[in-house]
Design a protein around this motif. Structure first.
Motif, PDB file in Angstrom:
ATOM      1  N   LEU A   1       0.848  -1.178   0.000  1.00 18.66           N
ATOM      2  CA  LEU A   1       0.000   0.000   0.000  1.00 18.66           C
ATOM      3  C   LEU A   1       0.885   1.229   0.000  1.00 18.66           C
ATOM      4  O   LEU A   1       1.886   1.279   0.690  1.00 18.66           O
TER       5      LEU A   1
ATOM      6  N   LEU B   1       1.049   2.644   3.478  1.00 18.75           N
ATOM      7  CA  LEU B   1       1.322   1.739   4.583  1.00 18.75           C
ATOM      8  C   LEU B   1       2.701   1.151   4.532  1.00 18.75           C
ATOM      9  O   LEU B   1       3.202   0.658   5.514  1.00 18.75           O
TER      10      LEU B   1
ATOM     11  N   ILE C   1       2.166  -4.529   3.405  1.00 16.69           N
ATOM     12  CA  ILE C   1       1.141  -5.214   4.187  1.00 16.69           C
ATOM     13  C   ILE C   1       1.536  -6.682   4.154  1.00 16.69           C
ATOM     14  O   ILE C   1       1.789  -7.239   3.116  1.00 16.69           O
TER      15      ILE C   1
ATOM     16  N   PRO D   1      -8.941  -1.487   1.397  1.00 20.68           N
ATOM     17  CA  PRO D   1      -9.428  -1.228   2.757  1.00 20.68           C
ATOM     18  C   PRO D   1      -9.874  -2.486   3.487  1.00 20.68           C
ATOM     19  O   PRO D   1      -9.633  -2.651   4.677  1.00 20.68           O
TER      20      PRO D   1
ATOM     21  N   VAL E   1      -6.794  -4.120   4.606  1.00 26.36           N
ATOM     22  CA  VAL E   1      -6.223  -3.439   5.761  1.00 26.36           C
ATOM     23  C   VAL E   1      -6.916  -3.898   7.039  1.00 26.36           C
ATOM     24  O   VAL E   1      -6.294  -4.053   8.084  1.00 26.36           O
ATOM     25  N   ARG E   2      -8.203  -4.123   6.928  1.00 28.97           N
ATOM     26  CA  ARG E   2      -8.986  -4.474   8.121  1.00 28.97           C
ATOM     27  C   ARG E   2      -9.087  -5.969   8.351  1.00 28.97           C
ATOM     28  O   ARG E   2      -9.763  -6.415   9.278  1.00 28.97           O
ATOM     29  N   TYR E   3      -8.457  -6.756   7.488  1.00 27.11           N
ATOM     30  CA  TYR E   3      -8.582  -8.204   7.603  1.00 27.11           C
ATOM     31  C   TYR E   3      -7.995  -8.713   8.919  1.00 27.11           C
ATOM     32  O   TYR E   3      -6.871  -8.381   9.292  1.00 27.11           O
ATOM     33  N   GLU E   4      -8.774  -9.495   9.586  1.00 26.65           N
ATOM     34  CA  GLU E   4      -8.293 -10.283  10.725  1.00 26.65           C
ATOM     35  C   GLU E   4      -9.038 -11.594  10.646  1.00 26.65           C
ATOM     36  O   GLU E   4     -10.269 -11.599  10.528  1.00 26.65           O
TER      37      GLU E   4
ATOM     38  N   PRO F   1      -3.864 -10.029  19.292  1.00 23.00           N
ATOM     39  CA  PRO F   1      -3.998  -8.985  18.277  1.00 23.00           C
ATOM     40  C   PRO F   1      -3.433  -9.403  16.928  1.00 23.00           C
ATOM     41  O   PRO F   1      -2.538 -10.233  16.853  1.00 23.00           O
ATOM     42  N   TRP F   2      -3.974  -8.783  15.915  1.00 21.48           N
ATOM     43  CA  TRP F   2      -3.525  -9.078  14.556  1.00 21.48           C
ATOM     44  C   TRP F   2      -2.548  -7.982  14.112  1.00 21.48           C
ATOM     45  O   TRP F   2      -2.819  -7.196  13.225  1.00 21.48           O
ATOM     46  N   VAL F   3      -1.447  -7.977  14.760  1.00 20.42           N
ATOM     47  CA  VAL F   3      -0.441  -6.955  14.501  1.00 20.42           C
ATOM     48  C   VAL F   3       0.822  -7.635  14.002  1.00 20.42           C
ATOM     49  O   VAL F   3       1.375  -8.492  14.706  1.00 20.42           O
ATOM     50  N   PRO F   4       1.272  -7.304  12.816  1.00 19.75           N
ATOM     51  CA  PRO F   4       2.518  -7.912  12.328  1.00 19.75           C
ATOM     52  C   PRO F   4       3.621  -7.773  13.368  1.00 19.75           C
ATOM     53  O   PRO F   4       3.861  -6.696  13.899  1.00 19.75           O
TER      54      PRO F   4
ATOM     55  N   ARG G   1       3.371  -9.603  16.052  1.00 20.82           N
ATOM     56  CA  ARG G   1       2.773 -10.134  17.280  1.00 20.82           C
ATOM     57  C   ARG G   1       1.662 -11.139  16.998  1.00 20.82           C
ATOM     58  O   ARG G   1       0.936 -11.536  17.904  1.00 20.82           O
TER      59      ARG G   1
END
Lengths: 343, 604
Positions: A30, A33, A36, A153, A156-159, A204-207, A209
């Protein structure tokens, strides 16, 4: 061709065919960003989702050893055999939206060489085979979890949270097959499976972590091979009962681009017979680990090892193997942005 | 900031005021008790960088039922002014004295060399002024403070030394909501005090907004046995960036802001008009020239930008939730009906990228520090510890709808905020909207009057600076149209930007590129968005306002800074041209669709 008497390795490798069927999807960038992290990498994390329209080409290199043909998911154990395989599996995968769910289409083609000593009707043979195996097609449809990712988008919001897919795999019996030997790349029969891959996001869905527990229960089905080689006799009939397989991966990011996974596979059933004369069922557990690294927006790399653990009896499946996978993913939006950036 | 007419001490005691008030060491004088009832409790709720239009009661789509409830029961003031920056506002709130005399003539972090060492520019609330909590304490109130202080860290400047008997305070201007991490290598940890002691660590399960609320409730609970009224300064850190908030508050507006800032501004303005907050026909301020039209952005950019606003909305909603906890507690103990609430934001919403300002230069020690402590910048992590996200000038303009500019600047968006006052001080019809010109420095005289206290004649043997505010008591009682006359004026100076307002007229001077570095004249009655400079049409008004400005400078020892934070910004930002919606048409013209009956395939 290997014809020697290579010492048998301790342990063995759980089948890799089922794993190598998995494909990578595109890794997307992105503008604002930066990278991603792409969903779906090989074996663990394969069922993460990506942007509809994403494409991926995985190439998987495997070095396998064991007491069964590692290219055959039925794993007909030959107690005194020792088989080595060097195989590459190349494929293509694409994600599409269907009824607002993610549909994954993939095709994989194994190729390479296998060789080893195999015991047939009490006699030891040195055999080898080279060429192409049976191509396999996978169709997967997400049933529970995030809706299809139709836009960046959405991506971006994918979990995944808790997602469940339904997959159907079918192998086409057109791989190279020699009815004068037991070791072949092609299996000369239809086979495939139905499975329900589950991705459970933990935390959490944080790259950097992300943690997931991924399960893939499935049942394999095999048609008969009516031209099976069994003890200097061709044209025999090999039958295999349905086989249950459960794969599990506990994956965890170490950094934004580097992750690892503890893997295990359990197989049960799949009792085989030749001309109605029964062989053994499988009841095997394999464990392994995988490390993955995202090289750039397009390329990801994994390396792994897996081995059977409950394989002390002569009739138990013994197998082990190393695997390195390389996946190139792309999406036209991302590639277009890159072209413009390079101007 | 000052008024032409100096504050005159009002010794009339409101009928509700009771209790004998002791003379104090600082000179506060007792006032005669009121004939009936207990003096009201006072709760000031300050939102840090909270925007004018963020609350539902001011046209915001952000869900703030508790604060809206206070507005519904009380009065909303649409012409309430603060400083353009935080500690100067706080200093006037607690001292009632102009910033250039109370020590915050310049912010501690941005004092210019020519201001160093000058009285009134110390960077903390100086000892020449007394404080509202000190006077109220001397007048028999319990005085509590929780949250951000930002007016000095030395032992004689902390809340406990300035009149608060109980406190749990962040002394810095900002910081993590989760832990003690601050932003710079030189000042890596925020400083906290609790009841006058510097904290070595934070309580378990610390989250700023929640903990502040827990603490103030506990202070009230522990202090209420003696029946004394209390003054509580609930100085929330929220919604100042970084936008840290619990995970379950982050995803309550997913995708709602993808429509872009201009669309949200228009929606807010429409609601403001419908609610009667601004007149029909009010224009929106021009979108700042360096902010793109969101409709021209790719969906991903809008999603990410929108996510920042989603988080901000979550910050405000979370703050409202905790305000609700305090309200419910006061209702439970039977004190709500006797409590005055005063709610506002301390300045315009924050449009400047503070993080970039602090840590933006690779190779610096601050960049290194940020890379260790503040680099978890993936959008999915936003809100967690070690993440830093603010929402940028585009959303700051939304928060300040319909005004121009934001924090630090002299447009109405920098200095005007929404004010809610409720409780026994309000005698007007519930939900009244007041258009009186009011100022944060008014709060000191207002509350002194409410408490029956008076401003001391001497402080440490010296005559204190004059209060500059006007009591709201009569206005809120419906007995006066406004706390100030048409001749009173307000004036501002911070970071070298300056303004003066008298009646509907405002004269503004602002550094480039945000301003012209010339005085500009606006009529706020017809142009609240400050779009139309009227200096050429009304030179006499310019002259009159300039005279007031000179008066203000003289009265308050205003020293214009020799260095300002705006230096170099004209070169960093694009050249400035007027922003006109739909220009250039090339970017907006849509695909031509021919009449269906005229479509044809090419001929062979």
């Amino acid at each position: 061709m290997k014809t020697g008497t290579k010492p048998r390795r301790e342990g063995g490798r759980i089948p890799s065919i089922s794993q190598s069927r998995r494909l990578a999807t595109a890794i997307l960038a992105l503008t604002i960003l930066g990278p991603i992290i792409a969903p779906a990498q090989i074996p663990p994390r394969f069922y993460w989702k990506s942007l509809a329209g994403a494409n991926a080409v995985p190439v998987i290199f495997q070095s396998l050893s064991g007491n069964a043909n590692p290219i055959d998911p039925a794993f007909v154990v030959s107690p005194n055999s020792s088989v080595d395989a060097t195989v590459a599996i190349a494929g293509y995968a694409k994600m599409l939206p269907v009824f607002n769910r993610t549909l994954t289409l993939a095709v994989l083609e194994p190729m390479g060489r296998i060789s080893g000593e195999t015991t047939v009707a009490g006699k030891l043979y040195n055999q080898d085979a080279t060429g192409f195996g049976d191509p396999m097609v996978e169709v997967g449809l997400n049933l529970i979890g995030p809706k299809a990712i139709r836009s960046i988008p959405d991506l971006v919001r994918y979990e995944p949270k808790l997602s469940l897919d339904l997959i159907v795999d079918v192998a086409f019996p057109i791989g190279e097959y020699d009815n004068d030997q037991a070791l072949n790349l092609g299996q000369n029969r239809w086979y495939g499976r139905v499975g329900a891959p589950i991705v459970w996001q933990i935390g959490p869905w944080v790259p950097g972590r992300r943690t997931t527990l991924e399960l893939l229960p499935s049942v394999w089905f095999f048609s008969d091979n009516n031209d099976y080689y069994a003890g200097q006799q061709t044209g025999q009939t090999l039958s295999t009962d349905p086989m249950f397989q459960l794969e599990a991966h506990l994956t965890r990011d170490f950094t934004e681009h580097f992750w690892g996974s503890l893997d295990s596979t359990y197989m049960a059933g799949g009792k085989w017979s030749v001309n109605g004369v029964g062989g053994d069922s499988l009841n095997n557990l394999g464990v392994g680990l995988t490390l993955g690294y995202q090289i750039n927006d397009n390329i990801s790399l994994t390396a792994g090892y897996m081995a059977t653990v409950n394989d002390s009896d002569p009739g138990d499946l013994r197998m082990d193997g190393f695997r390195i996978s390389f996946t190139y993913g792309w999406h036209k939006i991302v590639e277009g942005q890159k072209r413009l950036k390079s101007e | 900031m000052t008024m032409k007419i100096t504050y005159k001490q009002n010794l009339k005691i409101a009928a509700a005021v009771v209790g004998g008030l002791a003379l104090t060491a600082t000179g506060a004088q007792a006032a005669s008790p009121a004939a009936e009832g207990k003096r009201p409790n006072i709760v000031i709720i300050l939102g840090d960088d909270l925007g004018f239009s963020d609350l539902g009661a001011f046209g915001g789509e952000i869900r703030t039922p508790n604060l809206d409830g206070l507005a519904k029961a009380g009065v909303r003031c649409t012409q309430f002014y603060t400083s353009a920056s935080c500690s100067p506002t706080r200093s006037m709130l607690l001292s009632g004295v102009d910033t250039h005399l109370n020590g915050l003539g310049a912010m501690d972090e941005w004092a210019a060399p020519n201001q160093w060492g000058v009285d009134g520019y110390e960077g903390d609330l100086n000892k020449r002024v007394t404080t509202l909590p000190q006077v109220l304490k001397d007048a028999g109130y319990h005085t509590y403070m929780v949250g951000k202080w930002h007016m000095g860290k030395k032992p004689d400047h902390i809340p406990a030394a300035r009149g608060f008997e109980r406190d749990f305070s962040l002394l810095d201007g900002a910081g993590s909501y989760w832990d003690m991490w601050s932003f710079t290598a030189a000042n890596p940890k925020s400083t906290f005090t609790e009841d006058g002691r510097y904290l070595k660590k934070l309580p378990k399960d610390y989250y700023a907004t929640k903990t502040y609320t827990d603490k103030v409730i506990s202070f009230i609970e522990e202090g209420r046995k003696d029946g004394k009224p209390f003054f509580a300064f609930v100085s929330h850190q929220a919604p100042h960036d970084p936008f840290h908030l619990p995970r379950d508050w982050r995803n309550r507006h997913v995708g709602e802001y993808d429509k872009g800032w201009d669309a949200v501004r228009k929606e807010r303005l429409q609601r403001q008009i419908e609610m009667g907050l601004v007149p029909k026909g009010t224009e929106l301020a021009e979108r700042m020239w360096f902010i793109p039209d969101a409709t021209l952005l790719a969906p991903a950019a809008r999603a990410i930008m929108g996510k920042k606003m989603e988080l901000y909305a979550g910050m405000v909603e979370n703050m409202d939730h905790h305000v609700g906890r305090l309200i419910n507690y006061l209702k439970k103990i039977g004190e709500y009906d006797n409590t005055i609430f005063i709610v506002f934001g301390d300045n315009g919403a924050e449009g400047t990228d503070l993080f970039k300002m602090v840590a933006g230069m690779p190779g610096t020690r601050n960049f290194l520090f940020a890379s260790m402590q503040w680099s978890q910048n993936h959008p999915n992590a936003w809100g967690d510890p070690h993440t830093y996200v603010g929402y940028g000038p585009m959303w700051a303009q939304v928060s300040m709808t319909p005004f121009s500019h934001y924090k630090g600047l002299m447009g109405e968006g920098g200095i005007r905020n929404g004010l809610i006052v409720s409780g026994p001080i309000v005698k007007q019809a519930p939900g009244t909207i007041s258009r009186s010109i009011m100022h944060v420095a008014d709060i000191m005289p207002t509350l002194l009057e409410v408490a029956g206290a008076s401003y001391p004649k001497t402080i440490n043997g010296h005559e204190p600076p004059p209060l500059i505010g006007k009591s709201w008591v009569k206005t809120l009682a419906g007995e006066a149209e406004s706390p100030r006359s048409g001749q009173d004026y307000l004036a501002w100076e911070i970071f070298g930007n300056r303004a003066v307002r008298q009646g509907d007229w405002k004269l503004r001077w602002q550094y480039k590129p945000y301003g012209t570095e010339e005085w500009e004249l606006f009529n706020l009655a017809t142009d609240v968005a400050e779009r139309h400079d009227l200096t050429a049409q009304h030179p006499e008004k310019v002259k009159a306002l300039l005279a007031l400005w000179d008066d203000y400078v003289r009265a308050n020892n205003v020293i214009l800074p020799s260095r300002v934070l705006w230096e170099g910004q004209a070169k960093q930002l694009p050249d400035r041209y007027p922003v006109v919606d739909g220009y250039p048409p090339l970017l907006y013209q849509k695909q031509f669709i021919p009449p269906p009956d005229m479509l044809a395939d090419p001929k062979p």
